[in-house]
Each structure stands twice: as C-alpha cells, then as structure tokens.
Design a protein around this motif. Structure first.
Motif, PDB file in Angstrom:
ATOM      1  N   ARG A  37     -26.701 -10.031  17.278  1.00 21.16           N
ATOM      2  CA  ARG A  37     -26.925 -10.554  15.936  1.00 21.16           C
ATOM      3  C   ARG A  37     -25.930 -11.661  15.611  1.00 21.16           C
ATOM      4  N   ALA A  38     -24.672 -11.494  16.021  1.00 21.47           N
ATOM      5  CA  ALA A  38     -23.661 -12.521  15.754  1.00 21.47           C
ATOM      6  C   ALA A  38     -24.003 -13.834  16.435  1.00 21.47           C
ATOM      7  N   ASP A  39     -24.567 -13.765  17.651  1.00 22.07           N
ATOM      8  CA  ASP A  39     -24.950 -14.989  18.358  1.00 22.07           C
ATOM      9  C   ASP A  39     -26.070 -15.716  17.618  1.00 22.07           C
ATOM     10  N   ILE A  40     -27.048 -14.950  17.128  1.00 22.46           N
ATOM     11  CA  ILE A  40     -28.168 -15.568  16.412  1.00 22.46           C
ATOM     12  C   ILE A  40     -27.676 -16.211  15.122  1.00 22.46           C
ATOM     13  N   ARG A  41     -26.746 -15.559  14.447  1.00 19.42           N
ATOM     14  CA  ARG A  41     -26.240 -16.116  13.187  1.00 19.42           C
ATOM     15  C   ARG A  41     -25.547 -17.453  13.408  1.00 19.42           C
ATOM     16  N   VAL A  42     -24.664 -17.502  14.401  1.00 21.63           N
ATOM     17  CA  VAL A  42     -23.963 -18.755  14.681  1.00 21.63           C
ATOM     18  C   VAL A  42     -24.945 -19.831  15.109  1.00 21.63           C
ATOM     19  N   ALA A  43     -25.910 -19.469  15.970  1.00 23.64           N
ATOM     20  CA  ALA A  43     -26.880 -20.453  16.444  1.00 23.64           C
ATOM     21  C   ALA A  43     -27.724 -20.995  15.295  1.00 23.64           C
ATOM     22  N   ALA A  44     -28.136 -20.135  14.370  1.00 23.51           N
ATOM     23  CA  ALA A  44     -28.957 -20.590  13.244  1.00 23.51           C
ATOM     24  C   ALA A  44     -28.179 -21.527  12.337  1.00 23.51           C
ATOM     25  N   LEU A  45     -26.899 -21.245  12.106  1.00 23.82           N
ATOM     26  CA  LEU A  45     -26.086 -22.104  11.253  1.00 23.82           C
ATOM     27  C   LEU A  45     -25.912 -23.500  11.843  1.00 23.82           C
ATOM     28  N   LEU A  46     -26.030 -23.614  13.147  1.00 22.13           N
ATOM     29  CA  LEU A  46     -25.854 -24.909  13.802  1.00 22.13           C
ATOM     30  C   LEU A  46     -27.180 -25.619  14.079  1.00 22.13           C
ATOM     31  N   ALA A  47     -28.253 -24.865  14.299  1.00 22.50           N
ATOM     32  CA  ALA A  47     -29.508 -25.462  14.748  1.00 22.50           C
ATOM     33  C   ALA A  47     -30.514 -25.721  13.640  1.00 22.50           C
ATOM     34  N   LEU A  48     -30.383 -25.084  12.483  1.00 19.02           N
ATOM     35  CA  LEU A  48     -31.432 -25.164  11.471  1.00 19.02           C
ATOM     36  C   LEU A  48     -31.165 -26.083  10.283  1.00 19.02           C
ATOM     37  N   PRO A  49     -29.915 -26.348   9.873  1.00 17.20           N
ATOM     38  CA  PRO A  49     -29.718 -27.111   8.622  1.00 17.20           C
ATOM     39  C   PRO A  49     -30.452 -28.441   8.571  1.00 17.20           C
ATOM     40  N   HIS A  50     -30.460 -29.196   9.641  1.00 22.95           N
ATOM     41  CA  HIS A  50     -31.087 -30.514   9.600  1.00 22.95           C
ATOM     42  C   HIS A  50     -32.593 -30.452   9.839  1.00 22.95           C
ATOM     43  N   ARG A  51     -33.134 -29.275  10.102  1.00 22.78           N
ATOM     44  CA  ARG A  51     -34.572 -29.152  10.358  1.00 22.78           C
ATOM     45  C   ARG A  51     -35.338 -28.593   9.156  1.00 22.78           C
ATOM     46  N   ARG A  52     -34.636 -28.174   8.130  1.00 19.28           N
ATOM     47  CA  ARG A  52     -35.307 -27.619   6.963  1.00 19.28           C
ATOM     48  C   ARG A  52     -35.499 -28.657   5.867  1.00 19.28           C
ATOM     49  N   ARG A  53     -35.149 -29.905   6.105  1.00 15.94           N
ATOM     50  CA  ARG A  53     -35.293 -30.945   5.087  1.00 15.94           C
ATOM     51  C   ARG A  53     -36.751 -31.366   4.993  1.00 15.94           C
ATOM     52  N   ARG A  54     -37.254 -31.461   3.770  1.00 16.23           N
ATOM     53  CA  ARG A  54     -38.634 -31.868   3.553  1.00 16.23           C
ATOM     54  C   ARG A  54     -38.758 -33.363   3.230  1.00 16.23           C
ATOM     55  N   ASN A  55     -37.731 -33.927   2.626  1.00 14.76           N
ATOM     56  CA  ASN A  55     -37.737 -35.352   2.316  1.00 14.76           C
ATOM     57  C   ASN A  55     -36.297 -35.821   2.271  1.00 14.76           C
TER      58      ASN A  55
ATOM     59  N   ALA B 294     -34.522  -9.649  19.670  1.00 17.00           N
ATOM     60  CA  ALA B 294     -33.734 -10.845  19.360  1.00 17.00           C
ATOM     61  C   ALA B 294     -34.642 -12.059  19.170  1.00 17.00           C
ATOM     62  N   MET B 295     -35.638 -12.221  20.031  1.00 16.22           N
ATOM     63  CA  MET B 295     -36.547 -13.359  19.894  1.00 16.22           C
ATOM     64  C   MET B 295     -37.373 -13.243  18.614  1.00 16.22           C
ATOM     65  N   LEU B 296     -37.771 -12.018  18.268  1.00 14.50           N
ATOM     66  CA  LEU B 296     -38.510 -11.827  17.025  1.00 14.50           C
ATOM     67  C   LEU B 296     -37.633 -12.149  15.818  1.00 14.50           C
ATOM     68  N   LYS B 297     -36.363 -11.779  15.897  1.00 16.33           N
ATOM     69  CA  LYS B 297     -35.455 -12.065  14.788  1.00 16.33           C
ATOM     70  C   LYS B 297     -35.242 -13.575  14.636  1.00 16.33           C
ATOM     71  N   ILE B 298     -35.128 -14.289  15.747  1.00 13.70           N
ATOM     72  CA  ILE B 298     -34.998 -15.751  15.686  1.00 13.70           C
ATOM     73  C   ILE B 298     -36.239 -16.367  15.059  1.00 13.70           C
ATOM     74  N   ALA B 299     -37.417 -15.869  15.444  1.00 12.32           N
ATOM     75  CA  ALA B 299     -38.659 -16.388  14.860  1.00 12.32           C
ATOM     76  C   ALA B 299     -38.718 -16.098  13.364  1.00 12.32           C
ATOM     77  N   GLU B 300     -38.267 -14.921  12.947  1.00 15.89           N
ATOM     78  CA  GLU B 300     -38.256 -14.592  11.523  1.00 15.89           C
ATOM     79  C   GLU B 300     -37.337 -15.534  10.748  1.00 15.89           C
ATOM     80  N   VAL B 301     -36.183 -15.838  11.316  1.00 11.49           N
ATOM     81  CA  VAL B 301     -35.246 -16.739  10.648  1.00 11.49           C
ATOM     82  C   VAL B 301     -35.846 -18.138  10.505  1.00 11.49           C
ATOM     83  N   CYS B 302     -36.432 -18.660  11.576  1.00 13.48           N
ATOM     84  CA  CYS B 302     -37.005 -20.009  11.531  1.00 13.48           C
ATOM     85  C   CYS B 302     -38.180 -20.068  10.554  1.00 13.48           C
TER      86      CYS B 302
END
Length: 688
Positions: free
Chosen positions: A299-317, A259-267
């Motif tokens: 897997r379902a937990d990681i999916r929900v967490a990624a949808l909430l935690a990543l959108p505002h961190r992938r912005r480059r400008n 699970a931790m490896l999958k989270i790292a792959e997503v990020c």
C-alpha cells in the motif's frame, strides 16, 4: 571538467519528492521520466545534473556513437559491426537547449567531409547521445513546438528514423526524459506533459534551520568544490549501489491482483484520462518497492507512486492547478494492507509471516525511505537532510512588484472600490492573426520566418543547410573558377553555402488596457472583459502566445497581468481585479506603453496588439483629457497596432473614445460589440 554538486548533498525540505522521483526513474527508465515544476532557485537543475554522477556505469562497444547494449541482440548500431571490444563508461546526461535546431536534435550530414571529400557521412544528434542515458531539458515549457513533436515521436517509439538530405538511417533512442520548468513562464503542451511519467512540485524550505543548512553547504562547495565532493563520496557510492541493487530486484517484484485493482480504483477515482496513468503508477510502485528492498508491492508503494504519477494527469483544462487530494487518496487505499500475491511456480518454501525481519510481512509496513535512507519522504515534520531542494548559484532575480505579486487596491481621492467582479465562463475564441510576416518566437498563430516550417527559399544566412541550392550555386560558378570538375566531383567553396528560408508561425503578445473605474462596474462590463481575456489566454496557452493586462482606476494604473503564458497566474490575477473610482486614462496608456517598451527591449521581434477598453473619459487629475491625448499620440508614434473598444452608452454620447482612437491611429469599435464574444470578434477581425 567542472565539478558537479553531489546529489546526496542536496538539502531536502522534508515535503517534496524530487530526489525520490529521480531515483525511481533511474531504477526503472520505463516509467517515462520526471517533470520538475518549481520557482527559481529551488535546485531543480542542480539535482538533475547531480543524478548522472550516481548512476551505475554502462557497457558499450568501443567507438560506438549510438551506445547500444552489447547484451541486447535485438538492437543494432549504424556504426556496427564492431571488432574493437567493449568498454564501460559513465551514463551521459545530455542537455537539450530550448533554442536547439532540428538538425542538432536528430543529426545531419557531416558538412566538413561532405564539402572536402565529397563523402556522405551522418553526424548523430543529441537523441543518439542520450540513448541509455538521461535527456535533460531545462525550461521545457519554452521548447519549440517542432522539437516537442520530435521528442514525442522518439519517446513513443524508442527509435529515431532519419530520411533527409540523401540519408536513410534508424537508431535506438531510449532515454529518461527529465524536464524542469517555472510555471510562471507558461504551461507545457498537453501531449508532452502526459509523456512525463512522474511530476514533482518543488519549493524552497520554509524552516529557517534548513535554509541555513542550504546556504552553508553551498558556500562550502563554492569555496572548495573538490573537498566538498570528497566529503560526500561515501554517500554517493552508497546511492549508486542501492540503484544497482534495486535495478536487479525490479524484475522479481510481484504485483498482486489486489494491488493492481487498487491502482485502477485510484486512477478511476481521480478521473485521469486514458490508461497510461495506471501503467505508470504500477511501474513506479514496483520501482519504489525495489528501492525499499521489498519483493512485492505494498500500500505504501502505491501511495507514493500515485502522488508522483497522477497530479499532472487529472487536469481538465489549463486553469486547473496540478495536485492531488491526499485525504481522498488515503480513503481509497484504506487502512488494510494488500494481500500477498500467489507464489510463483518455481518459488521456494513460503516465508514465515511471523518473522518480523521479513520485508514482505503483510503486517509490517516498512516506511518508504527517503533517497538518503532516512524517514518517509512524505513526513512533513522530518528535518533530516537529503535530496530535495538546495540553493543554487542562480539566485532569484529581484523583480518589480508588478511582475511578481498582485497589486493591492489603491486608495486616494475619488477611489471607492467595489468587490472584484467574477469572470464569465471562458470559451474557445476564433483564431486571429497579425497581418504580415514576422520573425518572432515560434508559436502557432501569425505567419513568420524562422527555423521551422515549410521551406520557401534559400539565403546565405544562418539556418539548416539547403543542399540543393548549395549545389546549384556551386555548379553555376564552375566555369568562372576555371577548374571544372575536380577528381570527378563538384568543387565547393564556402561562398556556395545556402541555408533554407522557412515560413512557419510565431507567437504574439496581446496587450489589454482596461478601464476599471466606477463606470465599468455597470452592466457587468468587467465580467465580460474578464471572460474575454481568460478565453484568449486559454487559446494563447495552446498557441504559445503571451497575454498582458493593465487596469486603471482611481488615480493610478496597475500591471495586473504581466506578459505571460501561464493561465494559472492569469486566472489568479484577474480574479482579484476590482472596480471603482475615477478614470486615470493617461496613466493607463502610459503603463501599457511601458510594458510594451520593456517587451521590445527584451525581444525586438515581438509583435503586439494593444486593445484599449474604455469609454474615453479621463477624470483623474488636472488637464486629464489633454494628458491622455498626448500619451495616445506617443503610443501612435510607436506604431503599435491598436483597437479602442468604446464602452460609452446612452442616448447622449460625447464621442471621447472615437477621439482617443484617432489619436492612437487605432480602429474604433462601438459598444455594441463589447460582450465576451464581441470583444474576441474585434480582436479576431483586426488588421494590423
């Protein structure tokens, strides 16, 4: 005390994760809070205020203003030691106004006791009240920079340290930070944006049935608030119990190496900066598993967490819109469920994986429940009501078309529009300022007097107390009062109070009035102008400035970019700007004048800079030249600092832009400087 709209009664659109994000933060405050982005009237504030009503109560020492946990032996309170026992009270939701002062946030001397009894006693601020609770900032994107710095420090350390006015004090300040904002009013400072663990984009439901249900519930609440709250009492209590149960379960939720490896792959796949995204996603996945009643992350937990935690961190400008490619996310996660983590050394006998009732069964993926216990919150087809969006009593105000939607190209005599010119590549412009000292909204550009900045003097006006000057004023009047010292202390009078005068920086309004007629389509002039405006807007995003733009062509002028600090809105409006037709110069200047008039009515302290980009021709309508000069004279009487950028080219020049600059009492700049870099240099070197 006013009745709060129940959290469980907020109607969900079936597409957002607002309720779920707030609940995950309530279960695990270490996630770092929630940023809620959305338009007006989408129940952002209603949902946040309702959250405090369903949080389990906390134990505190009776009379402790700092609300430390009696079970946490490593934390002490400045009010301690305590002998009055412990009490249980509701969790506080502390609201931080965008106009709050530093003293209100951190705390300050108790003035009444200082002036009457000569005692030095500290009055805790909002950060102390928010400890172990929720700190809510509405319109967080408009928060003053000096308050943002204080919030960042408190969020990073969990502690507030005060060293001022003879007070040396430190106290715990661990809270769930929740902010709401309308992106059209400007973006959030990047450092503060990253401090929010989760982010949610909300919008009003499009399903007519859901909209009707929103209205029905709101009307029922307004008619009988007490009765409406009682109808949802059972659901509120059920949410409170589920939060308490999930909090107890969080510590026992296991995260496998897979699970931790999958989270790292997503990020890594979404190219987020730093490792905070990995940490927050893991914490959110654990909280979601606990909310679902599982003892391991799936897997379902990681999916929900990624949808909430990543959108505002992938912005480059600032031009990048927040969001996440869900198809890419699903490809990275794959279809196979994650293997079970190894059992703990003191774990009991292994659970039979064939038991279908076992929530940890790797072959049975429990759906991610919505906050009201319904279907998966990401099922767009679900119409089950639950927390999400709801119509508030703050209904969206009607706005003029020029303030809300891009203007459609005008048609008429002399109008032949070409395709919109693309903007050149934005770049970082040099810093420019407006001369003098203003009193505008706090920013990072021109000099101004305000609530923040370096202390340069004192006055009898409003502001933070200047203790030294107050004592000096009192000392000078002791002989006149004839009382000398009273009980060994200096006698103070209300007339002795002095407040600090501070010099900081303010935000400015950059007003562009651009000729978009047919002649501007030549030699890529519009592309250069767009690049300059976008570059200045990017810089304005960092310096809290506002930018506006009026374009005139054919027979009329349009406000294509109302005063804003939102680079997303600006980029979309400018991309649609086309060129062609005649030159209605007078209409363009009148439109700019009207925008500036409205801004001065809204905030008389605003200091704008008008930049007119034209060759000075006026070819639309009868007496076009005379009308444009009359409007220019009117603008000159408004005393607006102005620049006229002369776009006229060729061996035979009429000098119309020079004449226009004379009527505007503006600085005239020749065409040689009308490039993307040149235009910025013009504004940079402008002396107001």
């Amino acid at each position: 005390m006013p009745t709060i709209y129940p959290f469980s009664a907020v109607v969900s659109s079936g597409e957002d994760h607002l309720g779920l994000a707030l609940l995950l933060t309530a279960i695990s405050p270490s996630i770092g809070g929630v940023l809620v982005r959305g338009d007006k009237g989408t129940a952002k504030s209603t949902a946040v205020r309702g959250l405090a009503e369903i949080l389990p109560w906390i134990e505190v020492y009776d009379g402790d203003r700092y609300s430390i946990d009696p079970r946490d032996l490593g934390t002490t309170s400045p009010d301690g030691p305590f002998t009055s026992g412990q009490v249980t009270r509701p969790v506080r939701l502390v609201e931080l106004p965008v106009g709050a002062t530093e003293d209100r946030l951190l705390g300050s001397l108790h003035l009444e006791k200082a002036l009457t009894a000569g005692a030095v006693e500290f009055e805790p601020g909002l950060l102390a009240r928010a400890h172990r609770g929720v700190l809510y900032v509405d319109e967080v994107n408009l928060l003053h920079d000096h308050l943002v710095d204080l919030l960042l420090d408190a969020a990073a350390t969990g502690t507030v340290t005060i060293e001022r006015d003879g007070v040396s004090l430190s106290h715990a300040a661990r809270f769930a930070l929740i902010g709401t904002m309308n992106p059209e009013e400007g973006e959030l400072r990047p450092q503060l944006l990253d401090r929010f663990g989760l982010t949610v984009q909300v919008s009003a439901p499009r399903d007519p049935a859901l909209r009707v249900e929103v209205v029905r519930r709101r009307l029922a609440f307004d008619e009988d608030p007490t009765g409406f709250v009682e109808r949802y009492a059972d659901e509120q209590q059920d949410l409170t119990r589920r939060i308490a149960t999930a909090r107890d379960l969080v510590g026992s939720v296991r995260v496998s190496e897979a699970a931790m490896l999958k989270i790292a792959e997503v990020c890594a796949a979404f190219e987020v900066d730093g490792l905070r995204a990995d940490i927050v996603t893991t914490r959110a996945a654990i909280a979601h598993a606990a909310w679902a009643g599982r003892d391991r992350v799936t897997r379902a937990d990681i999916r929900v967490a990624a949808l909430l935690a990543l959108p505002h961190r992938r912005r480059r400008n600032p031009f990048d819109a927040p969001g996440l490619d869900e198809d890419l996310l699903d490809r990275i996660l794959g279809d196979d469920e994650l293997p079970d983590p190894p059992p703990e050394p003191d774990a009991g006998p292994p659970v039979d994986p064939a038991d279908p009732a076992d929530p940890a069964d790797p072959d049975v993926e429990a759906p991610a429940p919505s906050p009201d216990g319904g279907p998966d919150s990401r099922d767009a087809g679900s119409d089950a009501p639950g927390p999400g969006t709801e119509a508030t009593d703050d209904a969206p105000a009607e706005e003029s078309p020029s303030d809300t939607t891009p203007q459609a190209p005008r048609t008429g005599p002399g109008t032949s529009l070409s395709a919109p010119a693309p903007a050149g590549t934005p770049y970082r412009p040099r810093l420019f300022t407006v001369d003098g000292t203003g009193e505008g909204a706090p920013g990072r550009r021109s000099r101004a007097l305000g609530a923040s900045g370096r202390r340069i003097g004192s006055s009898r006006g409003r502001g933070s107390l200047h203790l030294v000057e107050t004592l000096r004023a009192a000392a000078e009047r002791q002989a006149v009062r004839g009382t000398g010292l009273l009980d060994g202390r200096l006698r103070l009078d209300p007339s002795d109070l002095r407040t600090a005068v501070r010099e900081g920086r303010e935000a400015n309004l950059l007003m562009f009035c651009v000729d978009a007629s047919g002649s501007m389509a030549a030699r890529r002039r519009m592309e250069q102008v767009k690049a300059a405006v976008l570059s200045l807007l990017t810089d304005a995003y960092r310096r809290r400035d506002r930018v506006a733009m009026v374009a005139f062509r054919g027979t009329s002028a349009d406000v294509v970019l109302p005063p804003t600090g939102s680079v997303e809105v600006a980029a979309a409006r400018l991309a649609e700007l086309a060129t062609g037709g005649r030159t209605p110069l007078a209409e363009g200047l009148l439109a700019a004048s009207e925008v500036l008039r409205r801004e001065r009515l809204r905030d008389p302290r605003v200091r704008p800079l008008l930049v007119v980009v034209t060759d000075g021709r006026a070819t639309a309508g009868a007496d076009a030249v005379a009308r444009s000069r009359a409007v220019a004279d009117h603008l000159a009487r408004l005393a607006v600092p102005s620049v006229v950028v002369d776009c006229e080219q060729g061996p035979l020049r009429l000098g119309l832009a020079t004449s226009l600059a004379a009527h505007l009492r503006a600085e005239h700049v020749p065409m040689a400087q009308v490039s993307a870099d040149g235009l910025v240099d013009v504004v940079t070197g402008r002396v107001a």
